[in-house]
Scaffold this motif. Structure first.
Motif, PDB file in Angstrom:
ATOM      1  N   GLY A   1      35.522  44.433  38.527  1.00 19.22           N
ATOM      2  CA  GLY A   1      35.637  43.299  37.951  1.00 19.22           C
ATOM      3  C   GLY A   1      34.613  42.374  38.110  1.00 19.22           C
ATOM      4  N   GLN A   2      33.899  42.223  39.201  1.00 22.43           N
ATOM      5  CA  GLN A   2      32.844  41.380  39.497  1.00 22.43           C
ATOM      6  C   GLN A   2      31.633  41.869  38.810  1.00 22.43           C
ATOM      7  OE1 GLN A   2      33.083  41.732  43.467  1.00 22.43           O
ATOM      8  NE2 GLN A   2      34.271  39.652  43.908  1.00 22.43           N
ATOM      9  N   ARG A   3      31.629  43.320  38.684  1.00 21.53           N
ATOM     10  CA  ARG A   3      30.375  43.522  38.185  1.00 21.53           C
ATOM     11  C   ARG A   3      30.409  43.624  36.633  1.00 21.53           C
ATOM     12  NH1 ARG A   3      29.417  49.078  36.093  1.00 21.53           N
ATOM     13  NH2 ARG A   3      31.489  49.658  37.381  1.00 21.53           N
ATOM     14  N   VAL A   4      31.410  43.873  36.056  1.00 24.97           N
ATOM     15  CA  VAL A   4      31.712  43.715  34.555  1.00 24.97           C
ATOM     16  C   VAL A   4      32.044  42.157  34.225  1.00 24.97           C
ATOM     17  CG1 VAL A   4      31.875  46.121  34.119  1.00 24.97           C
ATOM     18  CG2 VAL A   4      33.967  44.338  34.513  1.00 24.97           C
ATOM     19  N   ASN A   5      32.086  41.224  35.151  1.00 29.81           N
ATOM     20  CA  ASN A   5      32.440  39.928  34.789  1.00 29.81           C
ATOM     21  C   ASN A   5      34.062  39.666  34.066  1.00 29.81           C
ATOM     22  OD1 ASN A   5      32.476  37.069  34.874  1.00 29.81           O
ATOM     23  ND2 ASN A   5      31.134  37.077  32.669  1.00 29.81           N
ATOM     24  N   SER A   6      34.875  40.330  34.682  1.00 35.02           N
ATOM     25  CA  SER A   6      36.243  40.511  34.140  1.00 35.02           C
ATOM     26  C   SER A   6      37.201  39.680  35.075  1.00 35.02           C
ATOM     27  CB  SER A   6      36.647  41.771  33.905  1.00 35.02           C
ATOM     28  OG  SER A   6      37.936  41.909  33.435  1.00 35.02           O
ATOM     29  N   ASP A   7      37.702  38.508  34.630  1.00 33.92           N
ATOM     30  CA  ASP A   7      38.594  37.681  35.567  1.00 33.92           C
ATOM     31  C   ASP A   7      39.895  38.703  35.589  1.00 33.92           C
ATOM     32  OD1 ASP A   7      36.825  35.657  35.738  1.00 33.92           O
ATOM     33  OD2 ASP A   7      37.700  34.404  34.506  1.00 33.92           O
ATOM     34  N   SER A   8      40.362  39.127  34.636  1.00 36.26           N
ATOM     35  CA  SER A   8      41.692  39.975  34.547  1.00 36.26           C
ATOM     36  C   SER A   8      41.424  41.069  35.759  1.00 36.26           C
ATOM     37  CB  SER A   8      41.892  40.710  33.376  1.00 36.26           C
ATOM     38  OG  SER A   8      42.110  39.479  32.379  1.00 36.26           O
ATOM     39  N   LEU A   9      40.538  41.819  35.867  1.00 31.99           N
ATOM     40  CA  LEU A   9      40.193  42.966  36.892  1.00 31.99           C
ATOM     41  C   LEU A   9      40.168  42.460  38.376  1.00 31.99           C
ATOM     42  CD1 LEU A   9      38.003  45.655  35.407  1.00 31.99           C
ATOM     43  CD2 LEU A   9      40.436  45.718  35.651  1.00 31.99           C
ATOM     44  N   ILE A  10      39.384  41.341  38.425  1.00 35.74           N
ATOM     45  CA  ILE A  10      39.050  40.676  39.586  1.00 35.74           C
ATOM     46  C   ILE A  10      40.715  40.046  40.191  1.00 35.74           C
ATOM     47  CG2 ILE A  10      38.513  38.583  40.976  1.00 35.74           C
ATOM     48  CD1 ILE A  10      36.073  38.854  38.943  1.00 35.74           C
ATOM     49  N   ALA A  11      41.507  39.537  39.155  1.00 39.42           N
ATOM     50  CA  ALA A  11      42.766  39.192  39.505  1.00 39.42           C
ATOM     51  C   ALA A  11      43.588  40.208  40.098  1.00 39.42           C
ATOM     52  CB  ALA A  11      43.461  38.538  38.452  1.00 39.42           C
ATOM     53  N   SER A  12      43.513  41.254  39.189  1.00 41.80           N
ATOM     54  CA  SER A  12      44.477  42.654  39.649  1.00 41.80           C
ATOM     55  C   SER A  12      43.913  42.989  41.147  1.00 41.80           C
ATOM     56  CB  SER A  12      44.087  43.499  38.654  1.00 41.80           C
ATOM     57  OG  SER A  12      44.723  43.261  37.148  1.00 41.80           O
ATOM     58  N   GLY A  13      42.634  43.255  41.173  1.00 39.27           N
ATOM     59  CA  GLY A  13      42.067  43.549  42.202  1.00 39.27           C
ATOM     60  C   GLY A  13      42.694  42.626  43.575  1.00 39.27           C
ATOM     61  N   VAL A  14      42.390  41.427  43.510  1.00 31.21           N
ATOM     62  CA  VAL A  14      42.930  40.404  44.410  1.00 31.21           C
ATOM     63  C   VAL A  14      44.410  40.935  44.763  1.00 31.21           C
ATOM     64  CG1 VAL A  14      43.300  38.152  45.223  1.00 31.21           C
ATOM     65  CG2 VAL A  14      41.191  38.742  44.274  1.00 31.21           C
ATOM     66  N   ASP A  15      45.219  41.081  43.871  1.00 34.48           N
ATOM     67  CA  ASP A  15      46.819  41.399  43.858  1.00 34.48           C
ATOM     68  C   ASP A  15      46.898  42.627  44.635  1.00 34.48           C
ATOM     69  OD1 ASP A  15      49.464  41.079  43.664  1.00 34.48           O
ATOM     70  OD2 ASP A  15      49.281  41.842  41.629  1.00 34.48           O
ATOM     71  N   ALA A  16      46.179  43.704  44.398  1.00 35.62           N
ATOM     72  CA  ALA A  16      46.397  44.925  44.924  1.00 35.62           C
ATOM     73  C   ALA A  16      45.876  44.832  46.422  1.00 35.62           C
ATOM     74  CB  ALA A  16      45.402  45.936  44.175  1.00 35.62           C
ATOM     75  N   LYS A  17      44.904  43.933  46.751  1.00 40.13           N
ATOM     76  CA  LYS A  17      44.634  43.839  48.320  1.00 40.13           C
ATOM     77  C   LYS A  17      45.711  43.209  49.017  1.00 40.13           C
ATOM     78  CE  LYS A  17      40.445  42.071  47.928  1.00 40.13           C
ATOM     79  NZ  LYS A  17      39.057  41.775  48.564  1.00 40.13           N
ATOM     80  N   PHE A  18      46.201  42.282  48.503  1.00 40.45           N
ATOM     81  CA  PHE A  18      47.445  41.279  49.049  1.00 40.45           C
ATOM     82  C   PHE A  18      48.517  42.392  49.358  1.00 40.45           C
ATOM     83  CE2 PHE A  18      45.103  37.436  48.505  1.00 40.45           C
ATOM     84  CZ  PHE A  18      45.384  36.639  49.826  1.00 40.45           C
ATOM     85  N   ASP A  19      48.814  43.168  48.104  1.00 43.69           N
ATOM     86  CA  ASP A  19      49.928  44.177  48.362  1.00 43.69           C
ATOM     87  C   ASP A  19      49.730  45.017  49.464  1.00 43.69           C
ATOM     88  OD1 ASP A  19      50.954  42.928  46.016  1.00 43.69           O
ATOM     89  OD2 ASP A  19      50.462  44.596  44.620  1.00 43.69           O
ATOM     90  N   ALA A  20      48.494  45.623  49.735  1.00 43.43           N
ATOM     91  CA  ALA A  20      48.173  46.313  50.807  1.00 43.43           C
ATOM     92  C   ALA A  20      48.435  45.625  52.071  1.00 43.43           C
ATOM     93  CB  ALA A  20      46.610  46.709  50.959  1.00 43.43           C
ATOM     94  N   LEU A  21      48.144  44.357  52.088  1.00 45.90           N
ATOM     95  CA  LEU A  21      48.436  43.758  53.254  1.00 45.90           C
ATOM     96  C   LEU A  21      49.988  43.486  53.606  1.00 45.90           C
ATOM     97  CD1 LEU A  21      45.872  40.654  53.179  1.00 45.90           C
ATOM     98  CD2 LEU A  21      46.075  42.485  54.916  1.00 45.90           C
ATOM     99  N   ILE A  22      50.801  43.179  52.463  1.00 43.75           N
ATOM    100  CA  ILE A  22      52.201  43.415  52.711  1.00 43.75           C
ATOM    101  C   ILE A  22      52.734  44.542  53.270  1.00 43.75           C
ATOM    102  CG2 ILE A  22      54.208  42.972  51.470  1.00 43.75           C
ATOM    103  CD1 ILE A  22      52.907  41.218  49.274  1.00 43.75           C
ATOM    104  N   SER A  23      52.006  45.456  52.602  1.00 40.68           N
ATOM    105  CA  SER A  23      52.533  46.739  53.118  1.00 40.68           C
ATOM    106  C   SER A  23      52.393  47.332  54.732  1.00 40.68           C
ATOM    107  CB  SER A  23      51.853  48.146  52.091  1.00 40.68           C
ATOM    108  OG  SER A  23      52.640  48.067  50.850  1.00 40.68           O
TER     109      SER A  23
END
Length: 372
Positions: A144-166
């Motif tokens: 997301g950062q490489r292609v300048n996509s806010d949606s992908l960046i948001a999804s990536g942040v969400d996934a990392k927080f999900d990993a923290l929850i797990s």
């Protein structure tokens, strides 16, 4: 042709990453659901549901990029690029909802704790899934950062927080297995609050871009420096930046040139500037306005500058010109947003300059402080 190919490649990359996210999250959700029901852990079951919401986020990202990639039309001449920011908002809302529900469920577990039944296989599976989920989030965010996509960046942040929850669920399970103390709910509250914070930041950034946030000072300084490096440009001012989506940015600027430059010379100069700015910054300078500069007016200009900058909250004065045929003095001023009464300040400066040059009609244009 080169621009079209770059945009197409970007869209393909986002869609590919989104499809990977859908497949991965669907598999993770299925595994976690089996482990959650087998162990009786509400946290793992909620984590499985959360993975399904992540898959939905990836679907939204793909739909958004497809709409954003539509060609401009009569109703939307600037294209549909801002749809990507809308999808980032939708994903931010999903993340916010996930964090909110996680807080509520964790609080319920604190009030009415339950006793889960973990086995070795379940714990090993959770550990593996934590690693997979974090890797997926890191990959998605970096793309997301490489292609300048806010949606992908948001999804990536969400996934990392999900990993923290797990991970929190796993650590709490280990503490419960070895010490008989249940911390799962408390860790869930802490991580959920962090997730809510991340969601609010995603929403803020996306909304800022839709509303029209100020260009970073470092970027505007580089653009001004680039424009000022051209022979014939005596100054550059009033840079305006409009964001119509990633890689779809339009702008305008004023340049100061010698008053005796002819139209052909100015035309050639502005075209060179437009090409250079697009090549270096991927910004289309749709309009380049012209200020005429006459060295013979230097003494008067310096005196007027002394009057203008004698006032607090004046950030800039430019575009000074004296038309001797019509006896007019014209220039622009930029007043700081922090000025308590910018209109009163403007009238005071106009009055003082007019008093200093009573034989001239003074015309002052108030420019907005677009770029600091």
């Amino acid at each position: 042709m080169e621009v079209v190919e770059q945009v197409t490649s970007r869209d393909e990359t986002i869609v590919k990453t989104g499809l990977i996210g859908i497949a991965a999250n669907a598999i993770l959700a299925a595994i976690k659901a089996v482990v959650g029901f087998a162990s009786g852990s509400i946290a793992i079951i909620l984590d499985a549901v959360n993975n399904l919401s992540d898959a939905l986020s990836s679907v939204i990202t793909i739909v958004g990029i497809k709409i954003a990639g539509k060609s401009p039309d009569k109703e939307h001449p600037f294209g549909y690029g801002r749809v990507e920011y809308l999808t980032a908002i939708v994903i931010g809302v999903i993340i916010l909802y996930t964090g909110g529900t996680s807080v509520v469920e964790s609080a319920k577990k604190i009030i009415s704790p339950s006793t889960p039944n973990y086995d070795t296989i379940s714990l090993v599976l959770i550990a593996v899934l934590v690693v997979v989920k974090f890797a997926l989030g890191l990959y998605t965010q970096r793309v997301g950062q490489r292609v300048n996509s806010d949606s992908l960046i948001a999804s990536g942040v969400d996934a990392k927080f999900d990993a923290l929850i797990s991970l929190g669920t796993l650590l709490a399970a280990l503490v419960f297995v070895f010490f008989g103390v249940s911390l799962e709910a408390y860790l869930g509250v802490v991580i959920s609050l962090l997730l809510i914070k991340a969601a609010l930041e995603i929403l803020r950034d996306a909304i800022d871009k839709i509303l029209g946030a100020r260009m970073p000072n470092s970027d505007s300084s580089q653009i001004y420096e680039c424009i000022g490096s051209f022979d014939g440009v005596l100054g550059a001012y009033d840079l305006i930046f409009n964001d119509y989506g990633p890689d779809k940015k339009l702008g305008s600027v004023h340049i100061e040139v010698a008053h005796d430059m002819n139209a052909a010379q100015i035309d050639a100069l502005t075209r060179r500037i437009q090409n250079e700015i697009f090549a270096k910054f991927n910004i289309v300078l749709d309009t380049i306005g012209i200020y005429a500069f006459d060295k013979e007016d230097n003494a008067t200009r310096l005196n007027v500058e002394k009057i203008v900058f004698g006032h607090k909250f004046i950030k800039q004065m430019h575009g000074f010109y004296i038309n001797k045929e019509t006896n007019t003095i014209t220039f622009d001023i930029v007043i700081d947003f922090n000025a308590p009464d910018s209109s009163a300040l403007y009238r005071e400066i106009l009055s003082q300059v007019s008093s200093a040059y009573p034989s001239y009609k003074v015309i002052i244009t108030r420019d907005t402080d677009y770029n600091g």
